[in-house]
Design a protein around this motif. Structure first.
Motif, mmCIF file in Angstrom:
data_model
loop_
_atom_site.group_PDB
_atom_site.id
_atom_site.type_symbol
_atom_site.label_atom_id
_atom_site.label_comp_id
_atom_site.label_asym_id
_atom_site.label_seq_id
_atom_site.Cartn_x
_atom_site.Cartn_y
_atom_site.Cartn_z
ATOM 1 N N ASP A 194 0.807 -1.229 0.000
ATOM 2 C CA ASP A 194 0.000 0.000 0.000
ATOM 3 C C ASP A 194 0.835 1.272 0.000
ATOM 4 N N ASP A 195 1.664 1.503 1.059
ATOM 5 C CA ASP A 195 2.481 2.717 1.099
ATOM 6 C C ASP A 195 3.968 2.419 1.273
ATOM 7 N N HIS A 196 4.353 1.149 1.121
ATOM 8 C CA HIS A 196 5.770 0.829 1.188
ATOM 9 C C HIS A 196 6.061 -0.482 0.447
ATOM 10 N N LEU A 197 7.309 -0.625 0.057
ATOM 11 C CA LEU A 197 7.808 -1.837 -0.580
ATOM 12 C C LEU A 197 8.824 -2.493 0.341
ATOM 13 N N VAL A 198 8.881 -3.819 0.294
ATOM 14 C CA VAL A 198 9.924 -4.561 0.995
ATOM 15 C C VAL A 198 10.597 -5.480 -0.016
ATOM 16 N N LEU A 199 11.873 -5.226 -0.258
ATOM 17 C CA LEU A 199 12.648 -6.013 -1.212
ATOM 18 C C LEU A 199 13.502 -7.019 -0.447
ATOM 19 N N ALA A 200 13.320 -8.299 -0.758
ATOM 20 C CA ALA A 200 14.090 -9.361 -0.117
ATOM 21 C C ALA A 200 14.806 -10.153 -1.200
ATOM 22 N N VAL A 201 16.134 -9.989 -1.255
ATOM 23 C CA VAL A 201 16.956 -10.680 -2.244
ATOM 24 C C VAL A 201 17.812 -11.704 -1.522
ATOM 25 N N GLN A 202 17.946 -12.862 -2.106
ATOM 26 C CA GLN A 202 18.704 -13.947 -1.481
ATOM 27 C C GLN A 202 20.113 -13.481 -1.114
ATOM 28 N N GLY A 203 20.485 -13.726 0.155
ATOM 29 C CA GLY A 203 21.825 -13.398 0.604
ATOM 30 C C GLY A 203 22.039 -11.942 0.973
ATOM 31 N N GLN A 204 20.969 -11.137 0.958
ATOM 32 C CA GLN A 204 21.094 -9.719 1.280
ATOM 33 C C GLN A 204 20.048 -9.332 2.325
ATOM 34 N N PRO A 205 20.341 -8.293 3.142
ATOM 35 C CA PRO A 205 19.333 -7.835 4.099
ATOM 36 C C PRO A 205 18.151 -7.199 3.368
ATOM 37 N N GLU A 206 16.970 -7.244 3.994
ATOM 38 C CA GLU A 206 15.786 -6.636 3.391
ATOM 39 C C GLU A 206 15.960 -5.130 3.253
ATOM 40 N N THR A 207 15.352 -4.593 2.191
ATOM 41 C CA THR A 207 15.343 -3.145 1.967
ATOM 42 C C THR A 207 13.895 -2.679 1.936
ATOM 43 N N ARG A 208 13.613 -1.601 2.680
ATOM 44 C CA ARG A 208 12.263 -1.066 2.761
ATOM 45 C C ARG A 208 12.238 0.315 2.113
ATOM 46 N N TYR A 209 11.230 0.547 1.280
ATOM 47 C CA TYR A 209 11.052 1.829 0.608
ATOM 48 C C TYR A 209 9.698 2.405 1.028
ATOM 49 N N GLU A 210 9.710 3.602 1.598
ATOM 50 C CA GLU A 210 8.491 4.240 2.091
ATOM 51 C C GLU A 210 7.989 5.278 1.078
ATOM 52 N N PHE A 211 6.656 5.442 1.011
ATOM 53 C CA PHE A 211 6.041 6.406 0.099
ATOM 54 C C PHE A 211 4.988 7.204 0.866
ATOM 55 N N SER A 212 4.827 8.463 0.463
ATOM 56 C CA SER A 212 3.983 9.379 1.234
ATOM 57 C C SER A 212 2.494 9.083 1.091
ATOM 58 N N GLU A 213 2.108 8.440 -0.012
ATOM 59 C CA GLU A 213 0.686 8.168 -0.234
ATOM 60 C C GLU A 213 0.454 6.682 -0.459
ATOM 61 N N ALA A 214 -0.550 6.151 0.201
ATOM 62 C CA ALA A 214 -0.930 4.753 -0.025
ATOM 63 C C ALA A 214 -1.696 4.626 -1.333
ATOM 64 N N LEU A 215 -1.553 3.499 -1.986
ATOM 65 C CA LEU A 215 -2.303 3.250 -3.217
ATOM 66 C C LEU A 215 -3.805 3.334 -2.990
ATOM 67 N N SER A 216 -4.233 2.952 -1.807
ATOM 68 C CA SER A 216 -5.661 2.974 -1.489
ATOM 69 C C SER A 216 -6.085 4.302 -0.864
ATOM 70 N N GLY A 217 -5.188 5.298 -0.851
ATOM 71 C CA GLY A 217 -5.442 6.525 -0.128
ATOM 72 C C GLY A 217 -6.505 7.428 -0.715
ATOM 73 N N GLY A 218 -6.931 7.194 -1.946
ATOM 74 C CA GLY A 218 -7.954 8.023 -2.561
ATOM 75 C C GLY A 218 -8.436 7.403 -3.853
ATOM 76 N N SER A 219 -9.341 8.110 -4.519
ATOM 77 C CA SER A 219 -9.911 7.581 -5.757
ATOM 78 C C SER A 219 -9.475 8.363 -6.993
ATOM 79 N N HIS A 220 -8.951 9.581 -6.815
ATOM 80 C CA HIS A 220 -8.717 10.441 -7.968
ATOM 81 C C HIS A 220 -7.240 10.534 -8.351
ATOM 82 N N HIS A 221 -6.355 10.617 -7.377
ATOM 83 C CA HIS A 221 -4.916 10.601 -7.639
ATOM 84 C C HIS A 221 -4.511 11.634 -8.701
ATOM 85 N N SER A 222 -4.876 12.885 -8.476
ATOM 86 C CA SER A 222 -4.581 13.929 -9.469
ATOM 87 C C SER A 222 -3.088 14.089 -9.705
#
Length: 277
Positions: A194-222
């Motif tokens: 919804d508002d963040h990604l979690v990347l998990a690659v074999q042999g590497q620590p997880e990486t988290r990417y945060e975003f200011s707006e959730a995909l479900s946060g609205g209907s218009h997304h101007s």
């Protein structure tokens, strides 16, 4: 004529007539999704656009959400390797959309239910993630109510690809709004939450990417519209890329049509022929 283009924001059932009238008046067309309710008019529409040298461009704006731009970049860089499975879910409540007129409950105006509505966005996202064209589609659907079987409010759809599979779950029966999913590759996974990604690659620590707006946060997304308008303008001025967006619409309409057929035939897998560009 002082107009260059028309922007169609009506419910889907009115799109086709307005598009043909606009093309006949020499106007380019930008149209909200879904482009049409049935793919029967697509090739006639395509011929009319080519004959008038005008562009039909669908507002496929979800691909320009920052979280999905980042998703596509990670996949293009093969950071999780070759994709083996995609699972996307869209949860919405029973009061979602339709406005004061509640047009989504009218089959003649809506043209269908959540597959035609939210499903359109999710299908072009899945297609953009995969390197190959889909081979088959199967779908099970639940109607909103027994008196209105043409308005499905729950969909479980499966797309098969060479060496991969994609699953899509859509519902208007949820207790909350949420978008989430997972893309699994042969080297790792990417979780879309919804508002963040979690990347998990074999042999590497997880990486988290945060975003200011959730995909479900609205209907218009101007804020996602500027790239849509930029690409629409590029198709108008550059004949070399003209029709790229319409071809994406051809795919979405084809998959949705086959999914409805699959549901009517007991969720049978329907083979897919690539739509002619």
């Amino acid at each position: 004529n002082d107009l260059d283009f028309i922007d169609i924001c009506t419910p889907p059932g009115y799109h086709s007539d307005i598009i043909f009238k606009a093309l006949g008046s020499g106007l380019h067309v930008m149209c909200e999704k879904p482009l049409i309710c049935s793919r029967n008019d697509l090739h006639r529409m395509q011929e009319a656009a080519a004959g008038s040298q005008r562009v039909i461009h669908v507002v496929n704006n979800w691909k320009y959400a920052p979280i999905l731009i980042k998703t596509q970049k990670i996949l293009n860089e093969k950071r999780i390797g070759n994709i083996r499975n995609i699972s996307l879910s869209v949860l919405r409540t029973d009061a979602s959309g339709g406005g004061l007129s509640d047009w989504r409950s009218c089959p003649e105006i809506a043209g269908g239910g959540i597959l035609l509505d939210h499903g359109w966005h999710q299908l072009y996202l899945i297609l953009s993630m995969m390197a190959d064209n889909p081979l088959s589609v199967s779908a099970e659907m639940g109607p909103a109510d027994a008196d209105n079987p043409r308005i499905e409010d729950t969909v479980d759809l499966v797309l098969t690809f060479p060496g991969a599979q994609a699953r899509l779950h859509l519902t208007w029966r949820a207790g909350c709004r949420k978008n989430f999913g997972t893309v699994e590759g042969d080297r790792g996974t990417l979780a879309i939450n919804d508002d963040h990604l979690v990347l998990a690659v074999q042999g590497q620590p997880e990486t988290r990417y945060e975003f200011s707006e959730a995909l479900s946060g609205g209907s218009h997304h101007s804020e996602w519209m500027k790239p849509v308008i930029t690409v629409f303008h590029r198709e108008i001025i550059d004949p070399e890329i003209r029709g790229t967006n319409f071809n994406e619409a051809l795919w979405c309409a084809t998959l949705i049509d086959l999914a409805y057929r699959s549901c009517r035939e007991g969720a049978r897998f329907m083979e897919i022929e690539a739509p002619a560009p």
